[in-house]
Design a protein around this motif. Structure first.
Motif, PDB file in Angstrom:
ATOM      1  N   ALA A   1       8.590  19.326   3.482  1.00 24.20           N
ATOM      2  CA  ALA A   1       9.596  19.749   2.508  1.00 24.20           C
ATOM      3  C   ALA A   1      10.976  19.393   3.034  1.00 24.20           C
ATOM      4  CB  ALA A   1       9.496  21.258   2.265  1.00 24.20           C
ATOM      5  N   PRO A   2      11.931  19.111   2.139  1.00 17.55           N
ATOM      6  CA  PRO A   2      13.272  18.765   2.596  1.00 17.55           C
ATOM      7  C   PRO A   2      13.933  19.899   3.369  1.00 17.55           C
ATOM      8  CG  PRO A   2      13.117  18.754   0.174  1.00 17.55           C
ATOM      9  CD  PRO A   2      11.783  19.119   0.701  1.00 17.55           C
ATOM     10  N   ALA A   3      14.763  19.527   4.341  1.00 12.17           N
ATOM     11  CA  ALA A   3      15.513  20.533   5.104  1.00 12.17           C
ATOM     12  C   ALA A   3      16.477  21.260   4.173  1.00 12.17           C
ATOM     13  CB  ALA A   3      16.274  19.859   6.233  1.00 12.17           C
ATOM     14  N   LEU A   4      16.674  22.528   4.446  1.00  9.54           N
ATOM     15  CA  LEU A   4      17.525  23.357   3.588  1.00  9.54           C
ATOM     16  C   LEU A   4      18.983  23.310   4.046  1.00  9.54           C
ATOM     17  CD1 LEU A   4      15.074  26.361   3.342  1.00  9.54           C
ATOM     18  CD2 LEU A   4      15.583  24.698   1.535  1.00  9.54           C
ATOM     19  N   LYS A   5      19.892  23.408   3.073  1.00  7.30           N
ATOM     20  CA  LYS A   5      21.319  23.279   3.370  1.00  7.30           C
ATOM     21  C   LYS A   5      22.109  24.563   3.173  1.00  7.30           C
ATOM     22  CE  LYS A   5      21.277  18.395   2.028  1.00  7.30           C
ATOM     23  NZ  LYS A   5      21.837  17.374   1.091  1.00  7.30           N
ATOM     24  N   LEU A   6      21.674  25.418   2.230  1.00  9.34           N
ATOM     25  CA  LEU A   6      22.443  26.628   1.927  1.00  9.34           C
ATOM     26  C   LEU A   6      21.507  27.752   1.525  1.00  9.34           C
ATOM     27  CD1 LEU A   6      25.273  27.932   1.484  1.00  9.34           C
ATOM     28  CD2 LEU A   6      25.119  27.167  -0.901  1.00  9.34           C
ATOM     29  N   TYR A   7      21.740  28.912   2.108  1.00 15.42           N
ATOM     30  CA  TYR A   7      20.927  30.111   1.888  1.00 15.42           C
ATOM     31  C   TYR A   7      21.712  31.044   0.979  1.00 15.42           C
ATOM     32  CZ  TYR A   7      17.336  33.430   3.676  1.00 15.42           C
ATOM     33  OH  TYR A   7      16.255  34.277   3.843  1.00 15.42           O
ATOM     34  N   SER A   8      21.201  31.305  -0.207  1.00 15.31           N
ATOM     35  CA  SER A   8      21.858  32.229  -1.140  1.00 15.31           C
ATOM     36  C   SER A   8      21.210  33.600  -1.046  1.00 15.31           C
ATOM     37  CB  SER A   8      21.755  31.714  -2.581  1.00 15.31           C
ATOM     38  OG  SER A   8      22.482  30.529  -2.751  1.00 15.31           O
ATOM     39  N   VAL A   9      21.988  34.590  -0.694  1.00 20.75           N
ATOM     40  CA  VAL A   9      21.522  35.971  -0.655  1.00 20.75           C
ATOM     41  C   VAL A   9      21.929  36.618  -1.972  1.00 20.75           C
ATOM     42  CG1 VAL A   9      21.573  38.163   0.581  1.00 20.75           C
ATOM     43  CG2 VAL A   9      21.891  36.015   1.840  1.00 20.75           C
ATOM     44  N   VAL A  10      20.962  36.962  -2.799  1.00 28.07           N
ATOM     45  CA  VAL A  10      21.247  37.570  -4.092  1.00 28.07           C
ATOM     46  C   VAL A  10      21.051  39.078  -3.980  1.00 28.07           C
ATOM     47  CG1 VAL A  10      20.498  37.757  -6.495  1.00 28.07           C
ATOM     48  CG2 VAL A  10      20.695  35.509  -5.418  1.00 28.07           C
TER      49      VAL A  10
END
Length: 250
Positions: free
Chosen positions: A4-13
């Protein structure tokens, strides 16, 4: 497991209704923990028709939490609707749902981020496996929780034993693949993971901790949610056994 592609931004909802007392400590700790781990993130807090000073508190906190993104749910209210509103306002390629009352541990959110970066589509936590922990869990709610999760495990033939907990993380691709969301209230907490599992997304479970709120009152009312949980479970159950894979991940 596919790469899977590497993640760039983590959204905390973070859905919030009448949480003026809890938010300063909760949001400060989330930001401090994620920043210390070098995780690029945003904290999207959804004010869901609060009757107290929640919105004013959020504006004040922007001065000390640079990653804070306050927003107001201007549509119909409800826990599930507020969470989906947060999804729509967020920019991350990974999203975690956390409660405003500090019941969820930011350190566990870090574990979720790392698991997603290992390639999993979903990172689920359980408070009821070895290494998990609960603090001051109301006895009646605990009994109802364990019964409900047992029935879900049997009905869906899955090993996850804490499906009803909202605190879970997903790649953005999972959220888009599970739309449209039907649950307007706390029953979204079971719609999301069950749809992800039924539709073929990869997932893993890690032990997490939970502690009861110190401020305010709990928003979940068990007697109001029973039929709503049942409806959503039956909806996804019918998809699992009768849709012939029409909605599965391609």
């Amino acid at each position: 497991m596919p790469v899977a592609p590497a993640l760039k931004l983590y959204s905390v909802v973070v859905p919030a209704r009448d949480e003026e007392e809890s938010l300063p400590g909760t949001l400060t700790e989330i930001h401090r923990t994620l920043a210390a781990e070098g995780i690029p993130h945003e904290i999207v807090v959804v004010d869901d028709a609060s009757g107290d000073r929640t919105w004013e508190v959020l504006q004040t906190l922007r001065a000390t939490i640079p990653t804070l993104v306050p927003t107001r749910n201007t549509g119909t209210n409800g826990f599930g609707r507020a969470v989906v509103w947060g999804f729509d306002q967020s920019q991350g390629d990974a999203v975690v749902i956390m409660m405003a009352d500090a019941s969820d541990s930011p350190a566990d959110a870090v574990k979720y981020w790392r698991l997603l970066n290992e390639g999993y589509d979903c990172a689920f936590g359980s408070r009821f496996v070895k290494g998990g922990r609960v603090v001051d869990y109301p006895r009646v709610k605990l009994l109802v929780n364990r019964l409900a999760n047992f029935l879900v495990r049997v009905g869906f033939a899955i090993s996850l034993n804490d499906t009803t907990n909202a605190f879970k993380a997903y790649r953005r691709t999972v959220l888009e693949g599970c739309r449209p969301f039907l649950a307007p209230h706390f029953n979204l907490t079971v719609e999301l993971p069950l749809k992800a599992i039924v539709r073929g997304y990869t997932w893993t479970v890690t032990p997490i901790s939970w502690q009861n709120r110190k401020h305010g009152v709990a928003k979940l009312k068990i007697k109001e949610m029973g039929s709503r949980y049942f409806f959503i479970c039956m909806y996804v159950w019918l998809e699992k056994y009768f849709s012939r894979g029409d909605y599965r991940r391609k």
